[in-house]
Design an enzyme around this catalytic site. Structure first.
Site, PDB file in Angstrom:
ATOM      1  N   ASP A   1       3.291   9.353  -0.811  1.00  0.00           N
ATOM      2  CA  ASP A   1       2.102   8.630  -0.355  1.00  0.00           C
ATOM      3  C   ASP A   1       1.835   7.504  -1.342  1.00  0.00           C
ATOM      4  O   ASP A   1       1.897   7.734  -2.563  1.00  0.00           O
ATOM      5  CB  ASP A   1       0.912   9.616  -0.374  1.00  0.00           C
TER       6      ASP A   1
ATOM      7  N   HIS B   1       0.821  -1.216   0.000  1.00  0.00           N
ATOM      8  CA  HIS B   1       0.000   0.000   0.000  1.00  0.00           C
ATOM      9  C   HIS B   1       0.854   1.265   0.000  1.00  0.00           C
ATOM     10  O   HIS B   1       0.364   2.343  -0.317  1.00  0.00           O
ATOM     11  CB  HIS B   1      -0.930   0.012   1.214  1.00  0.00           C
TER      12      HIS B   1
HETATM   13  C1  GDG Z   1      -2.207   3.740   3.462  1.00  0.00           C
HETATM   14  C2  GDG Z   1      -1.197   4.455   2.541  1.00  0.00           C
HETATM   15  C3  GDG Z   1      -2.895   4.380   0.711  1.00  0.00           C
HETATM   16  C4  GDG Z   1      -9.303   9.872   7.696  1.00  0.00           C
HETATM   17  N1  GDG Z   1      -9.842  10.696   8.604  1.00  0.00           N
HETATM   18  C5  GDG Z   1     -11.014  10.172   8.975  1.00  0.00           C
HETATM   19  C6  GDG Z   1     -11.207   8.987   8.271  1.00  0.00           C
HETATM   20  N2  GDG Z   1     -10.136   8.822   7.493  1.00  0.00           N
HETATM   21  C7  GDG Z   1      -9.953   7.731   6.535  1.00  0.00           C
HETATM   22  C8  GDG Z   1     -10.075   8.319   5.138  1.00  0.00           C
HETATM   23  C9  GDG Z   1      -9.306   7.320   4.300  1.00  0.00           C
HETATM   24  C10 GDG Z   1      -8.258   6.806   5.283  1.00  0.00           C
HETATM   25  O1  GDG Z   1      -8.649   7.190   6.594  1.00  0.00           O
HETATM   26  C11 GDG Z   1      -6.882   7.400   5.009  1.00  0.00           C
HETATM   27  O2  GDG Z   1      -6.389   6.818   3.862  1.00  0.00           O
HETATM   28  P1  GDG Z   1      -5.091   7.355   3.101  1.00  0.00           P
HETATM   29  O3  GDG Z   1      -5.019   6.676   1.800  1.00  0.00           O
HETATM   30  O4  GDG Z   1      -5.217   8.841   2.969  1.00  0.00           O
HETATM   31  O5  GDG Z   1      -3.864   7.082   4.051  1.00  0.00           O
HETATM   32  P2  GDG Z   1      -3.187   5.898   4.972  1.00  0.00           P
HETATM   33  O6  GDG Z   1      -4.002   5.638   6.183  1.00  0.00           O
HETATM   34  O7  GDG Z   1      -1.793   6.375   5.206  1.00  0.00           O
HETATM   35  O8  GDG Z   1      -3.186   4.578   4.082  1.00  0.00           O
HETATM   36  C12 GDG Z   1      -1.944   5.276   1.500  1.00  0.00           C
HETATM   37  C13 GDG Z   1      -3.770   3.560   1.638  1.00  0.00           C
HETATM   38  O9  GDG Z   1      -2.981   2.845   2.603  1.00  0.00           O
HETATM   39  C14 GDG Z   1      -4.607   2.543   0.856  1.00  0.00           C
HETATM   40  O10 GDG Z   1      -3.819   1.749   0.032  1.00  0.00           O
HETATM   41  O11 GDG Z   1      -3.734   5.200  -0.085  1.00  0.00           O
HETATM   42  O12 GDG Z   1      -1.026   5.875   0.618  1.00  0.00           O
HETATM   43  O13 GDG Z   1      -0.332   5.299   3.296  1.00  0.00           O
HETATM   44  O14 GDG Z   1     -10.129   6.267   3.902  1.00  0.00           O
HETATM   45  O15 GDG Z   1     -11.443   8.435   4.839  1.00  0.00           O
HETATM   46  N3  GDG Z   1     -12.285   8.212   8.406  1.00  0.00           N
HETATM   47  C15 GDG Z   1     -13.254   8.636   9.281  1.00  0.00           C
HETATM   48  N4  GDG Z   1     -13.112   9.766  10.014  1.00  0.00           N
HETATM   49  C16 GDG Z   1     -12.024  10.573   9.896  1.00  0.00           C
HETATM   50  O16 GDG Z   1     -11.908  11.605  10.568  1.00  0.00           O
HETATM   51  N5  GDG Z   1     -14.369   7.894   9.425  1.00  0.00           N
END
Ligand code: GDG
Length: 496
Positions: free
Chosen positions: A382, A170
């Site tokens: 990212d 990821h």
């Molecule tokens: C890893 C990789 C890759 C965030 N704030 C709230 C909330 N979230 C959820 C978002 C989103 C998730 O968390 C964050 O996803 P990201 O992709 O931005 O980042 P990572 O957690 O670092 O994920 C990344 C991912 O894996 C998937 O392959 O994209 O690059 O680092 O879904 O919505 N959810 C809720 N409240 C919040 O305040 N309910």
């Protein structure tokens, strides 16, 4: 049996749930984070098993097991816990996974702590997961291991039995010159090659990995004539490809349009007032470029006074890895910058940064995405960045603009509509913010529609389907991987 119809066994560091105990009573709720948002709907949809750590030290035979069983029934798939001791969590999770692989793979060598004891605990814990896979699966299952915490699982499973196994990374895969600094580079490369299919988020990650294989394993042969590359090592063939992870687009779109979210959006508007909202949503992490984002916002307010009183930065920071000192100091930096900006620019009735250190409920998040004029994603690096995609899917009116880091994996797919920025270029980001805030409605709609079309087609179910098709070796014609994103240099030709 083909992997698309085989039972799916997902293996990840964390189970997709959070168990808590209050006054002797256990309860269970859905976990947060990219992986859960991505794979949860897929397993509910097709059934299967998820193997992972429940997130806290537990003893076998406790009341929590009954609560977990109930959780399985609700979700429509099974959950198999792998129990870890506190010292295992320290060495494996905080130590090797988040203190070595996470920073190194995000090109942040200076943040790595190459303590050898972390490495040995990482191997021990990966072996535990491997044993759970062997005990809980049979040869007809397809085992899909997720992410950098569990690179060695396939190697340990293969020591005991044969299974069809895939791996998906990821996070980014680093370039050769960075990867080569890892004291266990050979072991990690060999462990990855124990899978039948290795999936990366972007063509750039795939290229970085293949360059490492090519230079560090001279006996290997690489055939990259097709969509899926084949690496031959003696009698083994390993398939390698890019599979940009998607989101459940229809869910975001439908939820954004629901009466409930529409009501919450209007309520939010009443509370915030007329200012245009620039939204940021991130886990607290140094890869997300939070200080850079705040500096860019400060620079925009300084250089473009017409933005004052017209915009607010609504920043959600979700608590993450709170026990790690580096994350505590990042939090302090972010809070200092928020205080400085608000101290410098606030006016009666207008506070430029609304900072929330907490997690929002999914519907409130979608209401915020739908309401926002700009989503500001400034990752230093990212794997993908799902927030950028969720924002677009929730933008049902097509009135918002995505300002996106060139170094987020999502840039490859969304280059058609996003304003792409270099998170190290504070002035460039401030200019992009201004352009986004004042962009004409027609251009905003056109850009958003282009991105939404891609995200609607390449959603989370598409991602799983094509990953599983690639295991079989027959990738259908409709499969389109994005091309690698290279930023335009923006220099006059006569400068050359
Ligand atoms: C890893 C990789 C890759 C965030 N704030 C709230 C909330 N979230 C959820 C978002 C989103 C998730 O968390 C964050 O996803 P990201 O992709 O931005 O980042 P990572 O957690 O670092 O994920 C990344 C991912 O894996 C998937 O392959 O994209 O690059 O680092 O879904 O919505 N959810 C809720 N409240 C919040 O305040 N309910």
């Amino acid at each position: 049996m083909s992997p698309t119809s085989q039972r799916l066994v997902v293996v990840s560091n964390r189970l997709p749930i959070v168990l808590t105990q209050e006054g002797g009573t256990w309860s269970l709720k859905a976990g947060s984070g990219g992986l859960v948002s991505a794979i949860g709907p897929v397993l509910s949809h097709r059934g299967g098993l998820w193997i992972g750590w429940p997130g806290l030290p537990l003893d076998e035979g406790g009341e929590w097991e009954r609560v977990l069983e109930e959780g399985c029934r609700e979700r429509g798939y099974d959950l198999e816990p792998v129990l870890l001791t506190e010292s295992e969590v320290k060495g494996f999770y905080e130590g090797f996974s988040n203190g070595v692989v996470w920073p190194l793979f995000h090109d942040l060598l200076g943040r790595c702590n190459f303590d050898p004891s972390f490495w040995y605990t990482y191997l021990d814990v990966n072996r535990k997961f491997g044993d759970a896979v062997v005990a809980q699966s049979d040869e007809d299952d397809f085992i899909w291991v997720q992410d950098y915490q569990l690179i060695h699982v396939a190697e340990f499973v293969r020591e005991q039995t044969e299974r069809r196994m895939g791996f998906f990374l990821h996070i980014p895969f680093p370039p050769l010159d960075i990867f080569i600094k890892l004291p266990w580079r050979g072991q990690i490369l060999k462990a990855l090659l124990a899978y039948d299919l290795i999936g990366f988020q972007t063509p750039r990650d795939t290229r970085n990995f293949l360059t490492c294989v090519d230079h560090l394993l001279p006996g290997s042969e690489v055939d990259d004539s097709g969509t899926i590359t084949e690496v031959r090592l003696g009698s083994r063939t390993v398939r390698v490809g890019s599979f940009p992870i998607g989101i459940d687009f229809a869910y975001y779109e439908e939820t954004a349009l629901s009466a409930e979210v529409t009501r919450r959006k209007e309520e939010l508007r009443r509370k915030i007032g007329p200012a245009r909202i620039i939204v940021g949503v991130d886990r607290l992490d140094y890869t997300k470029g939070l200080p850079e984002r705040l500096e860019a916002f400060r620079n925009a307010l300084k250089r473009y006074p017409e933005l004052r009183e017209q915009v607010i930065l609504f920043q959600i920071v979700v608590p993450s890895r709170e026990s790690v000192p580096e994350y505590q100091s990042l939090k302090a930096t972010v809070e200092r910058l928020v205080g400085e900006i608000n101290g410098e620019f606030s006016m009666v009735g207008w506070v430029p940064v609304q900072y929330h250190y907490k997690s929002l409920g999914r519907r409130d998040l979608i209401a915020l995405y739908r309401l926002a004029r700009v989503c500001f994603v400034t990752s230093i690096k990212d794997g993908m960045n799902l927030v950028a995609k969720e924002f677009c899917a929730s933008q049902v009116e097509g009135s918002g603009v995505l300002v996106l880091s060139e170094f987020a994996g999502a840039a490859a797919q969304l280059q058609c509509g996003a304003l792409l920025v270099n998170p190290h270029d504070i002035e460039g980001m401030a200019d992009a913010l201004k352009a986004a805030v004042f962009m004409e409605a027609e251009e905003r709609r056109r850009r958003m529609e282009g991105m939404r079309e891609i995200l609607r087609e390449q959603d989370i179910f598409w991602w799983v389907d094509y990953y599983l098709q690639a295991v079989l070796g027959s990738v259908p014609d409709g499969f389109r991987t994005p091309s690698e994103y290279f930023p335009p240099l923006g220099l006059d030709e006569d400068l050359w």
